[in-house]
Scaffold this active site. Structure first.
Site, PDB file in Angstrom:
ATOM      1  NE  ARG A  86      -4.013   1.723   2.444  1.00 30.23           N
ATOM      2  CZ  ARG A  86      -4.986   2.105   1.613  1.00 30.23           C
ATOM      3  NH1 ARG A  86      -5.055   1.591   0.402  1.00 30.23           N
ATOM      4  NH2 ARG A  86      -5.886   2.995   1.974  1.00 30.23           N
TER       5      ARG A  86
ATOM      6  N   GLY B 194     -14.455   0.799  -1.839  1.00 30.63           N
ATOM      7  CA  GLY B 194     -14.319   1.444  -0.532  1.00 30.63           C
ATOM      8  C   GLY B 194     -14.903   0.614   0.602  1.00 30.63           C
TER       9      GLY B 194
ATOM     10  CB  THR C 260      -6.792   1.113  -4.967  1.00 32.15           C
ATOM     11  OG1 THR C 260      -7.662   2.217  -5.154  1.00 32.15           O
ATOM     12  CG2 THR C 260      -5.931   1.364  -3.745  1.00 32.15           C
TER      13      THR C 260
ATOM     14  CB  SER D  42     -12.536  -0.885   3.088  1.00 36.38           C
ATOM     15  OG  SER D  42     -12.881   0.077   4.026  1.00 36.38           O
TER      16      SER D  42
ATOM     17  CB  THR E  57     -10.386  -0.131  -5.392  1.00 37.59           C
ATOM     18  OG1 THR E  57     -10.010   0.985  -4.590  1.00 37.59           O
ATOM     19  CG2 THR E  57      -9.625  -1.354  -4.958  1.00 37.59           C
TER      20      THR E  57
ATOM     21  CG  ASP F  30      -8.316   5.581   1.546  1.00 37.32           C
ATOM     22  OD1 ASP F  30      -9.428   6.110   1.356  1.00 37.32           O
ATOM     23  OD2 ASP F  30      -7.965   4.547   0.962  1.00 37.32           O
TER      24      ASP F  30
ATOM     25  CG  ASN G 250      -8.480   6.687  -2.691  1.00 34.71           C
ATOM     26  OD1 ASN G 250      -9.339   5.868  -2.423  1.00 34.71           O
ATOM     27  ND2 ASN G 250      -8.393   7.844  -2.078  1.00 34.71           N
TER      28      ASN G 250
HETATM   29  N1  GLY Z   1      -8.677   3.315  -1.333  1.00 29.10           N
HETATM   30  C1  GLY Z   1      -9.615   2.338  -1.003  1.00 29.10           C
HETATM   31  C2  GLY Z   1      -9.199   1.443   0.101  1.00 29.10           C
HETATM   32  O1  GLY Z   1      -8.017   1.308   0.327  1.00 29.10           O
HETATM   33  O2  GLY Z   1     -10.028   0.861   0.776  1.00 29.10           O
END
Ligand code: GLY
Length: 569
Positions: free
Chosen positions: A104, A473, A398, A452, A380, A422, A400
């Site tokens: 991430r 999301g 993602t 999420s 995503t 986020d 985002n």
């Molecule tokens: N950007 C969406 C997530 O990470 O849940």
């Protein structure tokens, strides 16, 4: 596109129940596949084909994962890309082990807690959603490279070839990408490279089926194919990223790029109805809450109550509410705060929660402490793969929001994420979407924002049973949980488990969302009588699921989307 309301009469429980299922595509063929050896379900035809081609060339499941990751970066440029990040869950059958990898994005080293606040302490939501200040340090390429180095069989360059082809020769413009181009038009037209790549000369949107060619991205992918992760985090590409960011007053630096690290984590696990559920641990909230929802509902014998009955949905909504309350209270980056992961999925704790959801009326503000949630975007992407040896891959990736920050690193075709959104801009402040952020998700340098994303793998007696995930999301959590409930609790076939109408409740705002074509009006009335405020809304999920069958695999790509499920015999 033919929109029909399918009424499926399902006889798997004690009484005959009508299951409402939206069918948004003419052809079930693209969305459901059975095969004896391998199975791939993704949100793009070119991506599924890239993974299958990799298998046919002698690649293993990790080569196919890398090929699919690069290909979907090209084919869904509004959802994901090499300017973003993601998570991977990988079940290695011969080791009987599930790996969890976290690539991430992280906050830039120069980021500070109140970077989006005015002098008076007011939030400025647009700053974390659009432009260079919204960009977090991308992790995708580092993650793919390190994972491939450890587990891959083909050469690194070979796994990137299908994506280079897709970028250079193009793919036909499809509806969802067209909708995203319309939605982000004002932002993207400010960027000359975005304008040239995705719009016509006069700034209008190409018609469906027009070829989308990303030549600069193809050249960048060639550099990455030749130089590995260094081709992204150092040299010409890195310089283009940092030059663009600096020009637009962002914070990302060469030091950020050079020092990005993927993290291997321990998956969060739970036993549900004799199955072992593995999912993504923090900094995703997803895995914990998928397991919480399933285990809270486990003792309530939903099968007897029937799918899509008021009683089942009432309990499901209560379980979702209860899980999301924990999300706001306890979740964030585990490298920065002590996250009580094992307590949150502990049998004793979940048994107490399970009792607390069994109320005649909907849970309300007074009955539980109210804390609102950080906003997450609806986009995503997710894909799922199974192979002949019984290995599984579930990966959610993602940038985002649609087209992330809207910033393209000059000359590279790389669309940079807006993952900084986020994070919570400050505790207790409402953002653009009316949500309030929690303390563990405040901005700190090198911290990962709360997610999420819920890539999930399920085994039965140490063998593969199912793997799945979704974009969208906070809805990811409830869409994944409902797909598992439909399949395991209600015994629906996989296609119907994915296709059946879904609901969503996330505690705050206090509304029960029901997607079109909605539930039986009698059921909705009964839910209202129990105190649920129902609103009808698209939930945006696109579940990509595969399940072990007697003869191999079944794969389902959500019929709501434009994905593609296909296997090899
Ligand atoms: N950007 C969406 C997530 O990470 O849940």
């Amino acid at each position: 596109m033919l929109r029909v309301l399918l009424l499926i009469f399902f006889v798997g429980c004690s009484h005959r129940v009508r299951i409402v299922t939206p069918s948004l595509n003419d052809s079930r063929n693209d969305h459901e596949s059975f095969a004896s050896k391998t199975m791939v379900t993704t949100q793009g035809r070119g991506t599924t084909e890239a993974a299958l081609e990799t298998f046919k060339n002698g690649g293993n499941i990790i080569d196919a994962f890398v090929a699919a990751s690069f290909a979907i970066s090209v084919e869904r440029p509004h959802s994901t890309g090499i300017g973003g990040g993601g998570f991977l869950l990988y079940f290695s059958k011969k080791e009987n082990k599930v790996y969890a990898f976290d690539f991430r994005e992280v906050a830039p080293i120069a980021a500070v807690k109140n970077m989006y606040l005015t002098k008076k302490g007011e939030t400025q939501p647009l700053l974390s959603q659009e432009g260079a200040l919204a960009v977090a340090n991308p992790g995708l390429v580092r993650g793919l490279f390190d994972i491939h180095k450890r587990f891959g069989k083909l050469s690194w360059a070979e796994t990137i070839l299908p994506a280079i082809r897709l970028a250079r020769h193009g793919f036909p413009l499809y509806k969802q990408l067209q909708v995203a181009l319309l939605d982000r038009k004002d932002l993207l037209l400010l960027d000359p490279e975005a304008k040239k790549t995705f719009y016509l000369l006069d700034g209008s949107i190409p018609s469906l089926g027009s070829l989308i060619i990303q030549e600069n991205l193809a050249k960048t992918l060639e550099i990455i194919a030749e130089k590995g992760a260094d081709g992204f985090y150092e040299g010409k590409v890195a310089s283009a990223i940092i030059k663009t960011i600096s020009k637009k007053r962002g914070l990302l630096s060469h030091r950020d790029l050079k020092t990005y690290k993927m993290v291997e984590r321990i998956p969060v696990t739970g036993i549900y109805k004799g199955l072992k559920i593995y999912s993504m641990p923090p900094p995703s909230s997803g895995g914990i809450h998928v397991i919480q929802i399933l285990k809270m509902l486990g003792p309530h014998n939903l099968k007897e109550k029937g799918p899509q009955t008021a009683e089942s949905i009432h309990l499901m909504a209560n379980a979702m509410q209860r899980a999301f309350l924990d999300r706001a209270n306890y979740l964030g980056d585990p490298d920065f705060n002590k996250i009580p992961t094992s307590s949150l999925v502990h049998e004793e704790y979940l048994s107490k929660l399970s009792n607390s959801i069994n109320t005649p009326k909907a849970l309300k503000d007074g009955s539980l402490k109210k804390i609102e949630l950080p906003y997450e975007s609806t986009d995503t992407t997710h894909f799922t793969i199974g192979d002949e040896e019984g290995n599984l891959v579930a990966s959610t990736q993602t940038i985002n929001g649609w087209f992330g920050s809207g910033v393209i690193a000059e000359g590279t075709g790389i669309i940079l994420n807006n993952e900084m959104d986020d994070f919570a801009q400050k505790v207790g402040a409402q953002n653009l979407f009316g949500a309030v952020g929690g303390e563990f998700n405040l901005i700190e340098p090198r911290k990962r924002p709360l997610s999420s994303m819920s890539p999930t793998i399920i085994t039965k007696d140490d063998s593969p049973f199912m793997a799945l995930g979704s974009p969208s999301g906070t809805r990811i959590i409830t869409c994944v949980a409902q797909t598992i409930l439909n399949s395991v609790e209600f015994g629906m076939p996989l296609y119907e488990s994915v296709a059946a109408t879904r609901i969503h409740h996330q505690w705050q705002p206090d509304v029960l969302k029901v997607e079109s074509p909605y539930l039986d009006p009698v059921v909705e009335k009964e839910l209202q009588d129990r105190g649920h405020k129902i609103i009808h809304e698209k939930l945006g999920c696109s579940v990509q699921a595969i399940k072990k069958t007697k003869n191999g695999w079944e794969g389902v790509s959500d019929p709501r989307g434009e994905g593609f499920a296909k296997g090899i015999d």
